[in-house]
Design a protein around this motif. Structure first.
Motif, PDB file in Angstrom:
ATOM      1  N   PRO A 172       0.575  -1.029   0.717  1.00  0.00           N
ATOM      2  CA  PRO A 172       0.304   0.163   0.487  1.00  0.00           C
ATOM      3  C   PRO A 172       0.689   1.174  -0.595  1.00  0.00           C
ATOM      4  N   ASP A 173       0.302   2.454  -0.516  1.00  0.00           N
ATOM      5  CA  ASP A 173       1.357   3.303  -0.875  1.00  0.00           C
ATOM      6  C   ASP A 173       0.748   4.061   1.223  1.00  0.00           C
ATOM      7  N   GLU A 174      -0.014   3.841   1.473  1.00  0.00           N
ATOM      8  CA  GLU A 174       0.378   3.750   3.786  1.00  0.00           C
ATOM      9  C   GLU A 174       0.593   2.776   3.606  1.00  0.00           C
ATOM     10  N   ASN A 175       1.528   3.238   4.668  1.00  0.00           N
ATOM     11  CA  ASN A 175       2.302   1.987   5.481  1.00  0.00           C
ATOM     12  C   ASN A 175       1.268   1.429   6.634  1.00  0.00           C
ATOM     13  N   SER A 176       0.181   0.673   6.647  1.00  0.00           N
ATOM     14  CA  SER A 176      -0.129   0.918   7.779  1.00  0.00           C
ATOM     15  C   SER A 176      -1.149  -0.192   7.255  1.00  0.00           C
ATOM     16  N   ALA A 177      -1.828  -1.669   8.676  1.00  0.00           N
ATOM     17  CA  ALA A 177      -2.754  -2.219   8.325  1.00  0.00           C
ATOM     18  C   ALA A 177      -3.879  -2.053   7.920  1.00  0.00           C
ATOM     19  N   ARG A 178      -4.475  -0.270   8.087  1.00  0.00           N
ATOM     20  CA  ARG A 178      -5.378   0.257   7.628  1.00  0.00           C
ATOM     21  C   ARG A 178      -5.549   0.241   6.178  1.00  0.00           C
ATOM     22  N   GLY A 179      -4.168   0.867   5.170  1.00  0.00           N
ATOM     23  CA  GLY A 179      -4.020   1.076   3.773  1.00  0.00           C
ATOM     24  C   GLY A 179      -3.743  -0.358   3.471  1.00  0.00           C
ATOM     25  N   LEU A 180      -3.181  -0.657   4.397  1.00  0.00           N
ATOM     26  CA  LEU A 180      -3.031  -3.167   3.093  1.00  0.00           C
ATOM     27  C   LEU A 180      -4.717  -3.345   3.079  1.00  0.00           C
ATOM     28  N   VAL A 181      -5.310  -2.690   3.889  1.00  0.00           N
ATOM     29  CA  VAL A 181      -6.804  -3.660   3.662  1.00  0.00           C
ATOM     30  C   VAL A 181      -7.331  -2.409   2.479  1.00  0.00           C
ATOM     31  N   ALA A 182      -6.770  -1.043   2.850  1.00  0.00           N
ATOM     32  CA  ALA A 182      -7.934  -0.675   1.373  1.00  0.00           C
ATOM     33  C   ALA A 182      -7.255  -0.990  -0.238  1.00  0.00           C
ATOM     34  N   ALA A 183      -5.828  -1.238  -0.074  1.00  0.00           N
ATOM     35  CA  ALA A 183      -5.441  -2.048  -0.870  1.00  0.00           C
ATOM     36  C   ALA A 183      -6.063  -2.935  -1.316  1.00  0.00           C
ATOM     37  N   PHE A 184      -6.551  -4.582  -0.559  1.00  0.00           N
ATOM     38  CA  PHE A 184      -7.314  -5.135  -0.983  1.00  0.00           C
ATOM     39  C   PHE A 184      -8.337  -5.115  -1.730  1.00  0.00           C
ATOM     40  N   ALA A 185      -8.755  -4.114  -0.557  1.00  0.00           N
ATOM     41  CA  ALA A 185     -10.570  -3.749  -1.829  1.00  0.00           C
ATOM     42  C   ALA A 185     -10.446  -2.969  -2.892  1.00  0.00           C
ATOM     43  N   ALA A 186      -9.543  -1.805  -3.569  1.00  0.00           N
ATOM     44  CA  ALA A 186      -9.041  -1.524  -4.978  1.00  0.00           C
ATOM     45  C   ALA A 186      -8.417  -2.515  -6.035  1.00  0.00           C
ATOM     46  N   LEU A 187      -7.977  -3.863  -5.352  1.00  0.00           N
ATOM     47  CA  LEU A 187      -7.509  -4.890  -6.623  1.00  0.00           C
ATOM     48  C   LEU A 187      -8.938  -5.217  -7.122  1.00  0.00           C
ATOM     49  N   PRO A 188      -8.521  -5.123  -8.724  1.00  0.00           N
ATOM     50  CA  PRO A 188      -9.289  -5.351  -9.856  1.00  0.00           C
ATOM     51  C   PRO A 188     -10.000  -6.582  -9.302  1.00  0.00           C
ATOM     52  N   PRO A 189     -11.284  -7.093  -9.407  1.00  0.00           N
ATOM     53  CA  PRO A 189     -12.284  -8.277  -9.720  1.00  0.00           C
ATOM     54  C   PRO A 189     -11.341  -9.710  -9.500  1.00  0.00           C
TER      55      PRO A 189
END
Length: 358
Positions: A172-189
């Protein structure tokens, strides 16, 4: 069944997402930058971006406590010393092995078998324990890693994984658990679908995700992935235990000789308060908002929160906080002045649901 395909290099770099909405920081260089972490420092970023003269003016002759292990504090300590600061390095916590290694060994065996769609690593410490488990079972972690896709919380974690042959596909761009969850949410289907060998059952949702963590990790990663439809499998791979601060550190603190302390996790903040006691004359700088919240909870003074969990950002936050103390020593802003800086012990940011993974 065979493991799912890894990312095709022709598709470009691993997916990332923009930073989450920024919150302000006190004493930071850019008050609009995100502040979220609690993870071990990812030592990247241009320290030289700080004006050398400003650094020296703020740090020269100041005594700064960095309560971390010497090898983890080395980069920041060198930067501060180069600017003329006297740096005290003494760990307040340390990593300890888990008493029962069966769960991590079982998870590693499942990784070899292809049971996990993803492995999410939020600490360099976890990598050491995965390597130890692989060694116990005569397995090469780099080979086993090809049976799943890997995500890392930040650049230091990614580099540590790459050093042992693991390809990281998500950071993730934001290096935190919250940022990593957001990165997963933004993955294409197409990337969110479960593709690992034994992940075909619809009851598995988007796939089983291995989360090797420390015993103090907050449920942020687990809960976030669960809400996205993944099946998190948490394994505690190391413990965080108290380390007694060096006698010279204790003596300097009690004598009022310490000007500032750098807090790199909630665990560190709690140990500083427990072993040394709060002082309102010691400037406090936190690596992220979870750590800042922990510091406030135990009564430590808090002046600034680093923009990112990096040595460069910690140095910048410390310079800003110490420079502010020089400025306010001669003149104080009126209480009703909207431009007045936040009072010591506050950060001007709202706490997030992040916890302390270290």
């Amino acid at each position: 069944m065979s493991p799912g395909p890894l990312r095709d290099p022709s598709r470009g770099p691993a997916p990332v997402v923009p930073p989450l909405p920024a919150r302000g920081t006190a004493g930071a260089v850019d008050p609009g930058a995100p502040v979220d972490a609690g993870y071990p420092v990812d030592a990247v970023g241009p320290v030289d971006d700080l004006d050398a003269a400003r650094r020296a003016d703020a740090l020269a002759g100041r005594t700064v406590l960095v309560p971390r292990a010497p090898e983890r504090a080395a980069g920041l300590a060198a930067t501060l010393r180069d600017a003329g600061a006297h740096v005290l390095v003494s760990p307040a916590i340390e990593r300890a092995p888990v008493e029962d290694t069966a769960p991590v060994d079982g998870a590693l065996a499942r990784l070899v078998h292809g049971d996990f769609a993803w492995v999410v690593v939020t600490s360099v410490n976890a990598i050491d324990e995965l390597l130890a488990s692989a060694a116990r079972q005569g397995v090469d972690l780099g080979d086993a890693a090809r049976r799943a896709r890997w995500a890392a919380v930040g650049p230091a974690t990614r580099r540590a994984l790459e050093a042992v042959g693991v390809t990281v596909e998500l950071e993730p761009d934001e290096n935190s658990a919250r940022g990593l969850v957001a990165a997963f949410a933004a993955l294409p289907p197409s990337d969110q679908a479960s593709t690992s060998g034994d992940q075909g059952s619809t009851s598995r949702g988007r796939g089983v995700v291995l989360l090797p963590q420390g015993d103090l990790a907050a449920p942020t990663m687990h809960d976030g992935l669960h809400d996205l439809g993944y099946v998190p499998h948490v394994v505690t791979v190391y413990r965080t235990v108290t380390h007694t601060l060096a006698p010279d550190v204790v003596a300097a603190w009690r004598a009022g000789a310490v000007d500032a302390v750098v807090l790199t996790s909630g665990s560190v903040a709690r140990e500083v308060a427990r072993q040394l006691g709060p002082r309102d004359d010691v400037v406090g700088v936190a690596i992220g908002d979870p750590t800042a919240r922990a510091a406030r909870d135990v009564g430590l003074r808090l002046d600034a929160v680093a923009e990112r969990p990096t040595d460069a950002a910690l140095a910048a936050a410390l310079v800003g906080a110490l420079a502010a103390t020089r400025t306010t020593a001669g003149s104080a802003a009126l209480p009703d002045d909207p431009a007045a800086p936040p009072a010591a012990g506050t950060t001007g940011v709202d706490p997030t649901p992040e916890g302390d993974p270290s």
